[in-house]
Design a protein around this motif. Structure first.
Motif, short mmCIF file in Angstrom:
data_model
loop_
_atom_site.label_atom_id
_atom_site.label_comp_id
_atom_site.label_asym_id
_atom_site.label_seq_id
_atom_site.Cartn_x
_atom_site.Cartn_y
_atom_site.Cartn_z
N TRP A 35 -22.57 9.58 -54.07
CA TRP A 35 -21.48 10.16 -53.30
C TRP A 35 -20.11 9.70 -53.80
CZ3 TRP A 35 -20.91 14.24 -50.51
CH2 TRP A 35 -19.79 14.38 -49.70
N ALA A 42 -12.06 13.07 -58.01
CA ALA A 42 -10.72 13.33 -57.45
C ALA A 42 -9.69 12.38 -58.05
CB ALA A 42 -10.77 13.18 -55.92
N ASP A 43 -10.05 11.12 -58.12
CA ASP A 43 -9.12 10.12 -58.66
C ASP A 43 -8.84 10.37 -60.15
OD1 ASP A 43 -8.96 8.87 -56.23
OD2 ASP A 43 -10.37 7.27 -56.73
N ARG A 60 -0.36 10.62 -57.41
CA ARG A 60 -1.80 10.38 -57.61
C ARG A 60 -2.52 10.34 -56.26
NH1 ARG A 60 -4.65 5.98 -57.15
NH2 ARG A 60 -2.83 4.65 -56.91
N VAL A 61 -1.92 9.67 -55.29
CA VAL A 61 -2.56 9.56 -53.96
C VAL A 61 -2.61 10.93 -53.28
CG1 VAL A 61 -2.29 8.61 -51.64
CG2 VAL A 61 -1.94 7.14 -53.63
N GLU A 62 -1.46 11.65 -53.27
CA GLU A 62 -1.41 12.94 -52.58
C GLU A 62 -2.42 13.93 -53.18
OE1 GLU A 62 0.16 13.53 -49.91
OE2 GLU A 62 1.92 12.25 -49.79
N SER A 64 -5.08 13.22 -55.06
CA SER A 64 -6.45 12.74 -54.90
C SER A 64 -6.99 13.05 -53.50
CB SER A 64 -6.51 11.23 -55.17
OG SER A 64 -7.81 10.75 -54.93
N ILE A 65 -6.15 12.89 -52.48
CA ILE A 65 -6.59 13.18 -51.10
C ILE A 65 -7.03 14.64 -50.99
CG2 ILE A 65 -5.73 13.52 -48.74
CD1 ILE A 65 -4.02 10.97 -49.15
N ASP A 68 -10.27 15.29 -53.11
CA ASP A 68 -11.47 14.68 -52.53
C ASP A 68 -12.00 15.51 -51.36
OD1 ASP A 68 -13.34 12.36 -52.38
OD2 ASP A 68 -12.46 12.16 -50.39
N GLU A 69 -11.10 15.97 -50.50
CA GLU A 69 -11.55 16.78 -49.36
C GLU A 69 -12.25 18.06 -49.84
OE1 GLU A 69 -11.81 16.25 -46.22
OE2 GLU A 69 -10.69 14.38 -46.10
N GLU A 72 -15.69 17.16 -51.67
CA GLU A 72 -16.72 16.76 -50.70
C GLU A 72 -17.27 17.99 -49.98
OE1 GLU A 72 -15.47 13.86 -47.86
OE2 GLU A 72 -15.13 12.28 -49.33
N LYS A 76 -21.17 19.41 -50.18
CA LYS A 76 -21.99 19.49 -48.96
C LYS A 76 -22.59 20.87 -48.76
CE LYS A 76 -19.49 15.99 -46.29
NZ LYS A 76 -18.50 15.79 -45.22
N GLY A 146 -11.20 18.54 -42.29
CA GLY A 146 -10.66 18.53 -43.65
C GLY A 146 -9.55 19.54 -43.87
N THR A 149 -6.41 18.74 -41.62
CA THR A 149 -5.54 17.64 -42.08
C THR A 149 -4.78 18.04 -43.35
OG1 THR A 149 -7.42 16.61 -43.19
CG2 THR A 149 -6.86 15.78 -41.02
N ARG B 25 -14.25 6.46 -47.88
CA ARG B 25 -14.57 7.86 -48.16
C ARG B 25 -16.08 8.06 -48.01
NH1 ARG B 25 -10.62 9.05 -53.41
NH2 ARG B 25 -9.06 10.24 -52.29
N PHE B 59 -7.22 4.96 -48.90
CA PHE B 59 -7.69 6.33 -48.69
C PHE B 59 -8.61 6.36 -47.47
CE2 PHE B 59 -6.92 6.49 -53.32
CZ PHE B 59 -6.14 7.64 -53.39
N ASN B 61 -10.91 9.61 -45.67
CA ASN B 61 -11.17 11.05 -45.68
C ASN B 61 -11.27 11.59 -44.24
OD1 ASN B 61 -13.69 10.15 -44.86
ND2 ASN B 61 -14.78 10.88 -46.67
N SER B 62 -11.47 12.90 -44.13
CA SER B 62 -11.44 13.53 -42.81
C SER B 62 -12.59 13.04 -41.93
CB SER B 62 -11.47 15.05 -42.93
OG SER B 62 -12.60 15.47 -43.65
N ILE B 65 -11.26 9.99 -40.42
CA ILE B 65 -10.28 10.31 -39.36
C ILE B 65 -11.03 10.67 -38.08
CG2 ILE B 65 -8.47 11.93 -38.67
CD1 ILE B 65 -7.68 12.08 -41.65
N LEU B 99 -0.76 12.02 -35.70
CA LEU B 99 -1.71 13.05 -35.28
C LEU B 99 -2.74 12.47 -34.31
CD1 LEU B 99 -2.27 16.02 -36.01
CD2 LEU B 99 -3.75 15.21 -37.84
#
Lengths: 195, 112
Positions: A35, A42-43, A60-62, A64-65, A68-69, A72, A76, A146, A149, B25, B59, B61-62, B65, B99
């Motif tokens: 996983w 993403a990173d 990089r953070v923005e 990657s977030i 990743d969402e 994932e 799934k 996901g 957000t 994550r 980090f 993830n949702s 959250i 939020l």
């Protein structure tokens, strides 16, 4: 015959050609077994694209977030672990486009279309509260936060393209996030203007 | 109690403060349930306000959250004051905590 539905930012035409692009194809099975490779992918892509921005750590953070969402989610709901998930990041002059594509079953494609439509129609903060309250009582196993957000940021435009029955009766889905660079401080260009 | 894996640490050794750090994550809200169980326990038995410090979380993830939001709903059910500490240096902390704060009037967000 395949039919295509488009939502949100996927209905808009982006300006010109990308100045830089990177795409990777990953195995859903590999990602499910390991996983951590969702976030690793993403990173990696975020790290690749981040030097184009003055605040490369913030970028990089923005990025990657967001990646990743989307990764994932695609892993799934991939129709089969043998199917690939394709991740693309395009750096246009004024926007960054992130796209993640996979094949999925009809019920998951229908759920995705409904979820994206709901996010596009509603105030994300109110939808967040409703979704958390609902999930706490009715839907213990899933998050469903996901897309909500991601859409919280003013600079982010969410979209999706769903092609029904395109491959062996499965549905091809692409979830897209377009980030307006002007609206996200971390994505300001470097001082020499390089993209 | 301190729990950790290769990516993150959850420190509940203080009775009224939990400190989370690293990259969270996990794959689903259910995957967070076990890791956050000590926080639920401590929150339930805290004498007064309970504090959750995420200022060193890089980090989340949702699904994470969702996990934290469920702790907020628990605090609301118990009528127990809850404090979240985030960092001004991490852009998503402010957005996410504001939020989550919409879920419970007894939740205070501190960005430092």
């Amino acid at each position: 015959m395949p039919t295509e539905s488009t939502y949100g930012s996927c209905t808009a035409v982006l300006p010109g050609n990308p100045l830089a692009s990177v795409d990777v194809q990953v195995s859903a099975l590999d990602m499910m077994v390991h996983w951590g490779r969702c976030s690793l992918t993403a990173d990696f892509l975020a790290e690749f694209i981040a030097p184009s921005f003055a605040d490369s750590d913030g970028a990089r953070v923005e990025i990657s977030i967001i990646l990743d969402e989307l990764i994932e989610n695609a892993v799934k709901f991939c129709a089969s672990v043998e199917e690939p998930v394709v991740v693309t990041v395009d750096n246009f002059d004024s926007v960054i486009r992130v796209q993640v594509s996979n094949l999925c079953k009809k019920e998951h494609a229908d759920d995705l279309g409904a979820a994206i439509s709901e996010v596009l129609r509603n105030n994300p903060e109110e939808l967040f509260v409703r979704t958390v309250e609902f999930a706490a009582v009715e839907d213990e196993l899933s998050s469903r936060l996901g897309f909500i957000t991601l859409s919280m940021h003013d600079a982010v435009r969410l979209g999706a393209r769903i092609s029904k029955g395109s491959v062996d009766g499965l549905h091809s889905v692409t979830v897209q996030v377009v980030i307006e660079r002007d609206g996200m401080p971390a994505l300001a260009p470097t001082s020499d203007g390089a993209a | 109690m301190i729990q950790q894996n290769e990516n993150f640490t959850i420190d509940c050794s203080s009775p009224d403060v939990a400190v989370l750090a690293g990259v969270l994550r996990l794959s689903s809200p259910a995957a967070y349930e076990e890791w956050l169980a000590p926080l639920r326990e401590a929150l339930t038995h805290a004498d007064a306000a309970y504090t959750i410090d995420i200022s060193k979380v890089q980090f989340l993830n949702s699904s994470g959250i969702t996990g934290l939001s469920r702790l907020v709903l628990l605090a609301r059910t118990l009528g127990k004051p809850l404090v979240f500490i985030g960092s001004t240096k991490t852009a998503w902390h402010g957005k996410t905590l504001r939020l989550i704060a919409r879920l419970y009037k007894g939740l205070e967000v501190r960005l430092q």
